[in-house]
Design a protein around this motif. Structure first.
Motif, PDB file in Angstrom:
ATOM      1  N   GLU A 276       0.840  -1.207   0.000  1.00 25.07           N
ATOM      2  CA  GLU A 276       0.000   0.000   0.000  1.00 25.07           C
ATOM      3  C   GLU A 276       0.873   1.255   0.000  1.00 25.07           C
ATOM      4  N   GLU A 280       1.205   4.119  -2.879  1.00 16.93           N
ATOM      5  CA  GLU A 280       1.017   5.555  -2.622  1.00 16.93           C
ATOM      6  C   GLU A 280       2.214   6.371  -3.136  1.00 16.93           C
ATOM      7  N   ASN A 388      -8.688  15.340 -10.193  1.00 14.81           N
ATOM      8  CA  ASN A 388      -8.240  15.635  -8.832  1.00 14.81           C
ATOM      9  C   ASN A 388      -7.950  17.126  -8.676  1.00 14.81           C
ATOM     10  N   LEU A 396      -9.724  10.501  -7.247  1.00 18.94           N
ATOM     11  CA  LEU A 396      -9.494   9.176  -7.811  1.00 18.94           C
ATOM     12  C   LEU A 396      -8.244   8.582  -7.200  1.00 18.94           C
ATOM     13  N   PRO A 398      -6.672   4.417  -5.690  1.00 14.80           N
ATOM     14  CA  PRO A 398      -7.001   3.025  -5.427  1.00 14.80           C
ATOM     15  C   PRO A 398      -7.698   2.870  -4.070  1.00 14.80           C
ATOM     16  N   ALA A 399      -8.726   2.025  -4.021  1.00 20.09           N
ATOM     17  CA  ALA A 399      -9.506   1.846  -2.799  1.00 20.09           C
ATOM     18  C   ALA A 399      -8.620   1.422  -1.633  1.00 20.09           C
ATOM     19  N   ALA A 400      -7.559   0.690  -1.947  1.00 24.28           N
ATOM     20  CA  ALA A 400      -6.681   0.184  -0.883  1.00 24.28           C
ATOM     21  C   ALA A 400      -6.036   1.314  -0.093  1.00 24.28           C
ATOM     22  N   LEU A 402      -7.552   4.044   0.926  1.00 25.92           N
ATOM     23  CA  LEU A 402      -8.479   4.765   1.794  1.00 25.92           C
ATOM     24  C   LEU A 402      -8.257   4.348   3.240  1.00 25.92           C
ATOM     25  N   GLY A 403      -8.595   5.253   4.154  1.00 28.28           N
ATOM     26  CA  GLY A 403      -8.579   4.865   5.562  1.00 28.28           C
ATOM     27  C   GLY A 403      -7.267   5.132   6.259  1.00 28.28           C
ATOM     28  N   LYS A 405      -3.873   4.353   8.082  1.00 29.41           N
ATOM     29  CA  LYS A 405      -2.858   3.316   7.894  1.00 29.41           C
ATOM     30  C   LYS A 405      -1.701   3.565   8.844  1.00 29.41           C
TER      31      LYS A 405
END
Length: 429
Positions: A276, A280, A388, A396, A398-400, A402-403, A405
DNA sequence: TCTGGGGTCCTAGGACCC
DNA sequence: TCTGGGGTCCTAGGACCC
């Protein structure tokens, strides 16, 4: 044979170094005028080390690069304000400062986020110090940022002059080393390690041989300098003699490599989390790649555990990109692939990096072996950039990603100031 | 407990070529 | 006693900068 440079005619043209004082702290203070007179520091990414200090913090003995945890309670006891870094904000303020310079001179080299070299315009050559003071006042009035100004025929000398201007309030922030004047007094007071281009290793080496000041460095024979410090060291000495060796470089050159890396807030063990993070970093690097219209020909990934704790583990892998690319999908695939080749289980990783290399211009059409255009995914990535950009945030991704970390750096002391808030500053026109 | 991130240039030495 | 020489390109590592 002494210093043959002295026989050459000093360059008639003057240049100027403008250096923003305590830049990141000055930026934070724009929004917190109540902090005037109080110690203020700004921290690096992950709130790791101190990267900007107010004069009050310097007076307390706080060092550049000092790990924050070591001085944290000391700073608290002294009533210091502490900020996590806010580079977006600093870059925007920097752009405004540079704009004031651009309007004042014909030619400018933006050297770093808080420094620029300027060519003194003809109107300023007769009385460069007065001219510098006017420029300084204009920057302060229009941006709120205090700058120091050094005038000299060469960059290395201008650096020393600006430092003198910064340290001596009676100069009004401006100091000049002019051709034909005696510089020995100032150069004799400058420790050799404070000369631009002389780092710690060279300074140790020079000091062991008695070359302890800028003056001694200036008067060291050329052949000895070239033998031990190479051409870079030789040029530095010549610049201290008033001979310009590093020209003003006005044109903005595209970068030759682009790196994105971070230390993690807490150790990361799993391959998934590292992937992840690396994803990024590839996205961040890719965006910067496209913004300078370049394509990457190679991508390297590196990961490491803390360098302050044994056993240290670090590894890196570079993969060629067959067709130079600026596509996020391709970059991410290459990055995660490279990661897989170096990841080892059971280690506490504290840092990862993605570095794009072998950059080339994206203006030339890139063709594959059979003539087809193979920079696949480029248009998609560019479209995402535009979306963006319009949204003012990353819409936009990747969903991975999100959140929350564990690999996201700490930023506990962020001021919360956003770019839009710049418009609310009262005193600045 | 807690230690940044992002660059550039220069040089030496090996590979390769004629 | 004997080994070619010289130019160029590439890369890794070391030095520096903010």
């Amino acid at each position: 044979m002494g210093h043959p440079g002295a026989f050459l005619k000093p360059c008639e043209e003057l240049l100027v170094l403008c250096d923003c004082n305590n830049f990141f702290v000055s930026c934070e203070r724009l929004f917190r005028p109540d902090l005037e007179g109080r110690p203020v520091v700004v921290l690096s990414s992950n709130d790791g080390v101190i990267i900007s200090r107010s004069n009050e913090a310097k007076a307390l003995g706080i060092k550049m690069g000092e790990p924050y945890f070591r001085v944290r309670s000391f700073l608290e006891r002294r009533g210091s304000a502490v900020f996590s870094c806010n580079f977006q904000l600093y870059e925007e303020i920097s752009a405004r400062v540079m704009e004031v310079f651009r309007r004042a001179v014909p030619s400018i080299e933006v050297y770093s986020v808080d420094e620029a070299f300027l060519e003194v315009p003809p109107a300023g050559r007769e009385r460069p110090v007065e001219w510098g003071r006017e420029l300084r006042a204009a920057v302060l009035k229009q941006t709120g940022i205090p700058v120091s100004i050094g005038v000299a025929p060469a960059k290395t000398a201008a650096k020393l002059a600006a430092e003198r201007g910064k340290k001596r309030p009676e100069t009004g922030g401006v100091f000049a080393l002019l051709p034909g004047e005696a510089w020995d007094d100032l150069l004799g007071q400058v420790p050799v390690e404070d000369v631009w281009g002389i780092g710690r290793r060279w300074a140790d080496f020079l000091r062991r041989r008695g070359v302890s000041t800028a003056l001694r460095l200036r008067d060291t024979p050329d052949d000895w300098l070239e033998k031990h410090l190479g051409v870079r060291g030789l040029r530095t000495a010549w610049e201290l003699r008033g001979i310009r060796c590093f020209p003003l470089e006005e044109a903005e050159k595209p970068q030759k490599s682009i790196q994105s890396s971070r230390s993690f807030a807490s150790p990361v063990r799993s391959r998934e989390s590292l992937a992840e993070a690396v994803t990024e970093f590839a996205l961040v690097a890719g965006k910067r790649l496209r913004s300078q219209t370049s394509l990457a020909g190679s991508l390297a990934v590196s990961i490491s555990t803390s360098r302050f704790r044994a056993p240290f583990y670090g590894a890196s892998a570079e993969v060629p990109l067959e067709t130079p690319t600026d596509s996020d999908i391709t970059l991410i695939k290459a990055a995660t692939g490279a990661l897989a080749s170096i990841y080892k289980e059971g280690r506490d990783y504290e840092k990862a990096a993605v570095c794009l290399g072998r950059l080339s211009s994206a203006e030339a059409v890139q063709l594959g072996l059979f003539g087809e255009k193979t920079n696949r995914g480029s248009a998609l990535s560019r479209a995402a950039d535009r979306l963006n950009e319009q949204a003012g945030r990353r819409l936009l991704l990747p969903a991975a990603l999100l959140g929350e970390k564990e690999w996201r750096p700490r930023k506990d002391r962020h001021s919360g100031v956003r770019l839009e808030d710049l418009g609310t500053l009262p005193a600045i026109s």
